[in-house]
Design an enzyme around this catalytic site. Structure first.
Site, PDB file in Angstrom:
ATOM      1  CB  CYS A   1      39.400  12.529  67.391  1.00 44.98           C
ATOM      2  SG  CYS A   1      40.351  13.327  65.868  1.00 44.98           S
TER       3      CYS A   1
ATOM      4  CB  SER B   1      38.028  16.317  65.280  1.00 44.08           C
ATOM      5  OG  SER B   1      39.225  16.399  64.300  1.00 44.08           O
TER       6      SER B   1
ATOM      7  CB  CYS C   1      39.656   9.550  62.657  1.00 45.72           C
ATOM      8  SG  CYS C   1      40.357  11.258  62.765  1.00 45.72           S
TER       9      CYS C   1
END
Ligand SMILES: NC(=O)c1ccc[n+]([C@@H]2O[C@H](COP(=O)([O-])OP(=O)(O)OC[C@H]3O[C@@H](n4cnc5c(N)ncnc54)[C@H](O)[C@@H]3O)[C@@H](O)[C@H]2O)c1
Ligand SMILES: [Zn+2]
Ligand SMILES: [Zn+2]
Length: 370
Positions: free
Chosen positions: A40, A42, A167
């Site tokens: 991801c 992030s 997620c």
């Protein structure tokens, strides 16, 4: 025990795959063998320094695996259970969990510190404590996580696909369905088609939107969005603005959802301008928390009665929604297999993030070897 993990030691450093010592689970914790971990954006924020965690840190917050041992007092899962981890734990008791907002659970306070709920660390190396991204560290073959981070899932589902519901899928799908509240007939504009944005497209489609406009400078992203439900696509915000005015007889979109890799004021302003009177902007993408990325006319906000909101985990409830996403997958109304562009070995993690930055992947996934 020993485990191999991809760690970051500081900002702008590459991921390093190292061997760490992992403690056994303490009370209300479980030992998990991760099968797969999603790449991801992030975690890239930590490496790039958009968001700075405590270092050193074991990366990864999208993960699925099998419970191999449980500590004292664990009731949510048992040995042998297949689980998808939630990147925000849910205690079930705090003000937020007890009012249907598990995504805002108070236990999420230490996701960047990377310690477990008692404030201590389970990963160690060379006399140092290593944190775990979102209290998970899914870029490790094994990890010790809180039982509150675990959601048991059916054992017949492929964990290397189910990993995405930790997620990207609920965050994107929930951005459309829960945060924006897309309804049948709506016009929705989604900026940025990565692992999050593609699921905002799927959510908007599921909610019955008539026009779904996917905005991304990359042709491969726009194609994938159209394959999974976007009715139109645009290479930039200006093109999207013209398209939306045409599609809505000059009225504007009902909802704009911002899922770009690094949010800036231009994309938020474009989203604000594309929505109609009474329309709303949902900001899901992240940026340096010290930067002001929402610069808008307060007069227009008031006079056109627009709404700008943030959303964490797509405003979904991990315990309910992780299971629900997998039910939708089984029913054929949510695509997961099509979202995985490429899989990687743990040792290839820097290549995986390079591919993310070059826009090659909808989602890259690490398959752990044990
Ligand atoms: N709010 C949450 O709970 C939550 C959860 C997970 C991830 N995120 C954040 O969501 C964001 C997206 O994550 P991802 O993994 O999908 O990222 P990604 O890098 O895989 O995808 C981002 C996409 O945005 C596109 N893009 C970049 N600038 C753009 C612009 N100005 N206009 C249109 N498209 C643009 C890129 O081409 C890319 O396709 C990140 O900031 C991530 O940290 C938030
Ligand atoms: Zn994520
Ligand atoms: Zn809670």
């Amino acid at each position: 025990m020993k485990t191999k993990a991809a760690v970051l030691r500081g900002v702008e450093r590459d991921w390093e795959v190292v061997e760490l010592e992992l403690d056994p689970p303490k009370a209300n914790e479980v030992l998990i063998r991760f099968v797969a971990a999603g790449l991801c954006h992030s975690d890239e924020h930590l490496r790039h320094g958009d968001i700075v965690p405590r270092f050193p840190v074991v990366g990864g917050h999208e993960g699925a695996g099998i419970v191999e041992a449980v500590g004292p007092g664990v009731t949510r899962v048992k040995e042998g259970d297949h689980v998808v981890c939630s990147f925000i734990p849910s205690c079930g008791r705090c003000r937020f969990c007890s009012t249907g907002q598990q995504n805002l659970c108070d236990l999420g306070a230490t996701i960047l510190e990377g310690c477990l709920t008692d404030g201590t660390f389970r990963f160690h190396g060379d006399g140092e404590d290593y944190g775990a991204m979102c209290m998970l560290g899914t870029f490790s073959q094994w990890s010790v996580v809180s039982e509150y981070s675990c959601v048991p899932v059916a054992a017949d589902l492929p964990l290397e696909k189910a990993v995405l519901v930790g997620c990207g899928v609920p965050t994107g799908w929930g951005s459309s369905v829960y945060a924006a509240g897309v309804r049948p007939g709506d016009t929705v504009v989604i900026y940025g088609i990565g692992g999050i944005g593609i699921n905002a497209v799927q959510g908007a489609k599921h909610a019955g939107a008539t026009n779904i406009v996917a905005v991304d400078p990359l042709a491969n992203k726009r194609e994938k969005a159209e394959e999974l439900g976007a009715t139109h696509s645009a290479a930039d915000a200006g093109e999207a603005q013209n398209l939306v005015l045409q599609l809505t007889n000059g009225v504007g979109a009902d909802h704009a959802i911002v899922t770009v890799g690094v949010v800036d004021e231009d994309v938020v302003e474009a989203a604000f301008n594309v929505v109609r009177k009474g329309g709303d902007v949902t900001v899901t993408g992240l940026a340096d928390p010290m930067k002001k990325t929402v610069h808008l006319s307060g007069g227009i906000l008031t006079l056109f009665q627009k709404t700008v909101r943030g959303t964490l985990f797509g405003s979904a409830n991990p315990i309910y929604d992780i299971t629900k996403m997998l039910d939708l997958y089984r029913a054929g109304s949510l695509k997961l297999d099509e979202l995985i562009t490429r899989t990687y070995r743990l040792e290839e993690i820097n290549q995986g993030y390079q591919d993310l930055l070059e826009g090659k992947n909808i989602r890259g996934v690490i398959i752990h070897e044990h």
